[in-house]
Design an enzyme around this catalytic site. Structure first.
Site, PDB file in Angstrom:
ATOM      1  N   ASN A  45     -24.743   4.354  14.400  1.00  0.00           N
ATOM      2  CA  ASN A  45     -24.788   3.327  13.354  1.00  0.00           C
ATOM      3  C   ASN A  45     -25.893   2.310  13.599  1.00  0.00           C
ATOM      4  O   ASN A  45     -26.565   1.875  12.664  1.00  0.00           O
ATOM      5  CB  ASN A  45     -23.430   2.626  13.238  1.00  0.00           C
ATOM      6  CG  ASN A  45     -22.515   3.353  12.262  1.00  0.00           C
ATOM      7  OD1 ASN A  45     -22.881   4.412  11.756  1.00  0.00           O
ATOM      8  ND2 ASN A  45     -21.358   2.806  11.992  1.00  0.00           N
ATOM      9  N   LYS A  60       0.838  -1.208   0.000  1.00  0.00           N
ATOM     10  CA  LYS A  60       0.000   0.000   0.000  1.00  0.00           C
ATOM     11  C   LYS A  60       0.867   1.250   0.000  1.00  0.00           C
ATOM     12  O   LYS A  60       0.646   2.183  -0.771  1.00  0.00           O
ATOM     13  CB  LYS A  60      -0.866   0.015   1.277  1.00  0.00           C
ATOM     14  CG  LYS A  60      -2.329  -0.186   1.005  1.00  0.00           C
ATOM     15  CD  LYS A  60      -3.160  -0.071   2.262  1.00  0.00           C
ATOM     16  CE  LYS A  60      -4.417  -0.899   2.064  1.00  0.00           C
ATOM     17  NZ  LYS A  60      -5.291  -0.891   3.207  1.00  0.00           N
ATOM     18  N   CYS A 111     -19.314  -1.329   8.014  1.00  0.00           N
ATOM     19  CA  CYS A 111     -19.666  -0.692   9.297  1.00  0.00           C
ATOM     20  C   CYS A 111     -20.945  -1.234   9.940  1.00  0.00           C
ATOM     21  O   CYS A 111     -20.894  -1.737  11.066  1.00  0.00           O
ATOM     22  CB  CYS A 111     -19.777   0.814   9.121  1.00  0.00           C
ATOM     23  SG  CYS A 111     -18.169   1.576   8.827  1.00  0.00           S
ATOM     24  N   ARG A 125     -19.311   8.858   5.068  1.00  0.00           N
ATOM     25  CA  ARG A 125     -19.996   7.806   4.300  1.00  0.00           C
ATOM     26  C   ARG A 125     -19.067   7.396   3.167  1.00  0.00           C
ATOM     27  O   ARG A 125     -18.583   8.262   2.434  1.00  0.00           O
ATOM     28  CB  ARG A 125     -21.295   8.349   3.694  1.00  0.00           C
ATOM     29  CG  ARG A 125     -22.321   8.804   4.694  1.00  0.00           C
ATOM     30  CD  ARG A 125     -23.355   9.688   4.018  1.00  0.00           C
ATOM     31  NE  ARG A 125     -22.750  10.877   3.423  1.00  0.00           N
ATOM     32  CZ  ARG A 125     -23.304  11.637   2.497  1.00  0.00           C
ATOM     33  NH1 ARG A 125     -24.490  11.346   2.015  1.00  0.00           N
ATOM     34  NH2 ARG A 125     -22.678  12.702   2.011  1.00  0.00           N
ATOM     35  N   ARG A 140     -16.816  -5.307   1.228  1.00  0.00           N
ATOM     36  CA  ARG A 140     -16.862  -5.951   2.550  1.00  0.00           C
ATOM     37  C   ARG A 140     -18.317  -6.016   3.028  1.00  0.00           C
ATOM     38  O   ARG A 140     -19.016  -5.015   3.041  1.00  0.00           O
ATOM     39  CB  ARG A 140     -16.008  -5.158   3.553  1.00  0.00           C
ATOM     40  CG  ARG A 140     -14.522  -5.253   3.247  1.00  0.00           C
ATOM     41  CD  ARG A 140     -13.697  -4.425   4.201  1.00  0.00           C
ATOM     42  NE  ARG A 140     -13.873  -2.998   3.993  1.00  0.00           N
ATOM     43  CZ  ARG A 140     -13.277  -2.066   4.736  1.00  0.00           C
ATOM     44  NH1 ARG A 140     -12.497  -2.402   5.728  1.00  0.00           N
ATOM     45  NH2 ARG A 140     -13.476  -0.790   4.475  1.00  0.00           N
TER      46      ARG A 140
HETATM   47  P1  NAD Z   1      -9.324  -0.521   6.366  1.00  0.00           P
HETATM   48  O1  NAD Z   1      -9.212  -1.965   6.567  1.00  0.00           O
HETATM   49  O2  NAD Z   1      -9.716   0.032   5.027  1.00  0.00           O
HETATM   50  O3  NAD Z   1      -7.945   0.181   6.772  1.00  0.00           O
HETATM   51  C1  NAD Z   1      -7.217  -0.140   7.912  1.00  0.00           C
HETATM   52  C2  NAD Z   1      -5.730  -0.010   7.596  1.00  0.00           C
HETATM   53  O4  NAD Z   1      -4.993  -0.111   8.811  1.00  0.00           O
HETATM   54  C3  NAD Z   1      -5.190  -1.114   6.682  1.00  0.00           C
HETATM   55  O5  NAD Z   1      -4.575  -0.515   5.554  1.00  0.00           O
HETATM   56  C4  NAD Z   1      -4.165  -1.855   7.548  1.00  0.00           C
HETATM   57  O6  NAD Z   1      -3.071  -2.345   6.827  1.00  0.00           O
HETATM   58  C5  NAD Z   1      -3.765  -0.768   8.535  1.00  0.00           C
HETATM   59  N1  NAD Z   1      -3.210  -1.245   9.798  1.00  0.00           N
HETATM   60  C6  NAD Z   1      -3.695  -2.183  10.637  1.00  0.00           C
HETATM   61  N2  NAD Z   1      -2.902  -2.299  11.726  1.00  0.00           N
HETATM   62  C7  NAD Z   1      -1.888  -1.410  11.574  1.00  0.00           C
HETATM   63  C8  NAD Z   1      -0.749  -1.070  12.368  1.00  0.00           C
HETATM   64  N3  NAD Z   1      -0.511  -1.624  13.555  1.00  0.00           N
HETATM   65  N4  NAD Z   1       0.093  -0.129  11.894  1.00  0.00           N
HETATM   66  C9  NAD Z   1      -0.126   0.470  10.700  1.00  0.00           C
HETATM   67  N5  NAD Z   1      -1.201   0.184   9.916  1.00  0.00           N
HETATM   68  C10 NAD Z   1      -2.066  -0.741  10.352  1.00  0.00           C
HETATM   69  O7  NAD Z   1     -10.360   0.006   7.474  1.00  0.00           O
HETATM   70  P2  NAD Z   1     -11.348   1.278   7.375  1.00  0.00           P
HETATM   71  O8  NAD Z   1     -12.559   0.961   6.579  1.00  0.00           O
HETATM   72  O9  NAD Z   1     -10.552   2.487   7.026  1.00  0.00           O
HETATM   73  O10 NAD Z   1     -11.836   1.366   8.897  1.00  0.00           O
HETATM   74  C11 NAD Z   1     -10.974   1.781   9.920  1.00  0.00           C
HETATM   75  C12 NAD Z   1     -11.790   2.055  11.174  1.00  0.00           C
HETATM   76  O11 NAD Z   1     -12.674   3.167  10.945  1.00  0.00           O
HETATM   77  C13 NAD Z   1     -12.686   0.893  11.620  1.00  0.00           C
HETATM   78  O12 NAD Z   1     -12.738   0.865  13.017  1.00  0.00           O
HETATM   79  C14 NAD Z   1     -14.036   1.276  11.062  1.00  0.00           C
HETATM   80  O13 NAD Z   1     -15.097   0.714  11.802  1.00  0.00           O
HETATM   81  C15 NAD Z   1     -14.024   2.781  11.222  1.00  0.00           C
HETATM   82  N6  NAD Z   1     -14.899   3.496  10.286  1.00  0.00           N
HETATM   83  C16 NAD Z   1     -14.957   3.112   8.987  1.00  0.00           C
HETATM   84  C17 NAD Z   1     -15.776   3.821   8.115  1.00  0.00           C
HETATM   85  C18 NAD Z   1     -15.871   3.413   6.650  1.00  0.00           C
HETATM   86  O14 NAD Z   1     -16.726   3.950   5.982  1.00  0.00           O
HETATM   87  N7  NAD Z   1     -15.026   2.522   6.156  1.00  0.00           N
HETATM   88  C19 NAD Z   1     -16.523   4.912   8.557  1.00  0.00           C
HETATM   89  C20 NAD Z   1     -16.416   5.283   9.891  1.00  0.00           C
HETATM   90  C21 NAD Z   1     -15.601   4.569  10.751  1.00  0.00           C
END
Ligand code: NAD
Length: 433
Positions: free
Chosen positions: A210, A35, A262, A154, A329
């Protein structure tokens, strides 16, 4: 301000790019080398409307950098934002905290000077306390505060939502931390509602919001079922309901069930927290059960449309969990497809404008992949719409009629106009009418 963001996914990347655009110096950290290599080479790693241009601009202007090194990002930061995943535990469905705990432990030793550590990941109540303990244990001299900064963007509108948030919720227990977050969001002052609350309240607000939205979707889906039987039109019902300002018009769109990274995970995590605290959250439990059942009912609806055919061909339009994103997902499309594919002899061809690569990782060679909607429809016995992409509503129905073997459409997003399809000789089944 110098900001480090841990996790460069659907939340971390748009947040990093947005904060850079506001003038901050941002370092995005991810532990996945592929990435970071792609981002360093100027290649965007996920699809979000408007993100690529903003990403390029801020890279060019030197406000955003990418690294796998926790040290590089954290040691100079005034603010460290944790945006790693909190996926459901495979058995209990509670939020799995392994990435959060790893990130907190890894960042601890690199903290220098006063630093605010903010959690944008969706985390169970009390996580702020856990992070505080983990950091203090690893680095007893660290001068820091932990803040809850829940994310409400969103997917599909992440850039828009970053710059036009409905509200910013800040769960901070010290004035020093509040001052840092106030400075960060200065450009939004007077333009959005900024709520300072207890850290535990902030953590709860995200789950409560949510779960409420998931229940609202489940509710209109139940009304859609009722309207189908009672000869009513769920859109007219939703319009009438939504005109009441106490209810509001949004999230009253019937469909194949809620999905995405989510709602399913957050409703399950909230239900788990209810049980763990001995509190009855049965409304959420009912929505979870009902939503799971709905996807099975929708698969049945598709299979009914080809009942009696020997080796039916099903064309599926839409794979992402909703339009505007490439994210598959927990997509209802994936679950409905997996259900359909359990029927022997069924052949499925799929198309999605943005989510083909992600879908391939889930569906593999169980389906055929088309390069466009018309190609998918060729020779099909039924066309099924599973994601609401704008381009599907603009398809030429006469051309579809020519290409398809049987003129049948199961439209689980109510993309088409029923009257137009009837005129073109289609058997059409939408939702809630
Ligand atoms: P994602 O899986 O797209 O991204 C997470 C990233 O974190 C990955 O690239 C992974 O490699 C990295 N990662 C994990 N552990 C790590 C570490 N120790 N050091 C460095 N990088 C690390 O997840 P996302 O969809 O962005 O969601 C992240 C959080 O935000 C979740 O808790 C989710 O519930 C919350 N959230 C998501 C959304 C959404 O729309 N996707 C909206 C609001 C909140």
């Amino acid at each position: 301000m110098k900001v480090a963001i841990i996790g460069t996914g659907y939340v971390g990347l748009p947040t990093g790019v947005g904060l850079a655009e506001l003038g901050n110096q941002v370092t995005c950290i991810d532990r996945e080398p592929s990435k970071i290599e792609a981002l360093k080479a100027g290649k965007i790693t996920l699809f979000e409307e408007g993100l690529e241009d903003l990403f390029r601009k801020n890279v060019k202007e030197g406000r955003i950098h990418f690294t796998t090194s926790m040290k590089e990002g954290v040691e100079t930061a005034d603010l460290v934002i944790i945006a790693v995943g909190t996926p459901p535990h495979p058995i209990t469905k509670e939020a799995d905290m392994k990435y959060i705990h790893a990130a907190a432990t890894e960042l601890a030793e690199h903290l220098q000077g006063y630093t605010v550590v903010a959690t944008k990941s969706t985390v169970p109540v009390g996580t702020g306390d856990d992070i505080e303990q983990l950091i203090s244990k690893k680095n007893p001299k660290a001068d820091f505060d932990v803040v809850s900064l829940p994310e409400f963007l969103r997917e599909g509108f992440a850039v828009h939502d970053f710059f036009h948030p409905d509200r910013i919720v800040v769960g901070a227990n010290t004035q020093r931390a509040k001052d840092v977050i106030t400075e960060l969001y200065k450009p939004f002052q007077g333009k959005t509602n900024m709520l300072f609350v207890k850290r535990r309240s902030s953590e709860t607000i995200k789950y409560a919001s949510n779960a409420f939205l998931a229940i609202k979707i489940h509710y209109i889906n139940e009304m859609a079922n009722f309207c189908e039987k009672a000869g009513a039109d769920v859109y007219e019902v939703a319009k009438g309901m939504g005109a009441d300002s106490r209810i509001g018009p949004r999230f009253l769109n019937p469909g194949p069930g809620y999905g995405g990274s989510c709602f399913p995970k957050d409703t399950n995590a909230m239900a788990f927290m209810g049980r763990a605290n001995g509190v009855d959250l049965s409304l959420i439990e009912v929505a979870i059960k009902g939503n799971d059942a709905r996807k099975k009912q929708m698969a049945k609806r598709v299979l009914n449309a080809v009942a009696g055919l020997k080796s039916p061909r099903i064309a599926v339009l839409g794979l992402a969990f909703k339009g505007g994103t490439d994210d598959c997902r927990e997509s209802p499309a994936m679950e409905i497809l997996n259900e359909i594919l359990e029927t022997p002899g069924v052949k499925v061809t799929v198309y999605d404008p943005k989510a083909m690569d992600n879908a391939k990782k889930i569906l593999g060679d169980k389906v055929q992949y088309a390069a466009g909607a018309y190609e998918a429809a060729k020779g099909a016995d039924v066309l099924v719409v599973l994601t609401e992409w704008d381009q599907f509503s603009k398809l030429d129905t006469a051309k579809l009629a020519e290409l398809m073997h049987h003129k049948r459409i199961v439209d689980l997003r109510n993309t088409f106009r029923a009257e137009e399809l009837a005129a073109a000789g289609f058997e059409y089944s939408g939702v809630g009418k």
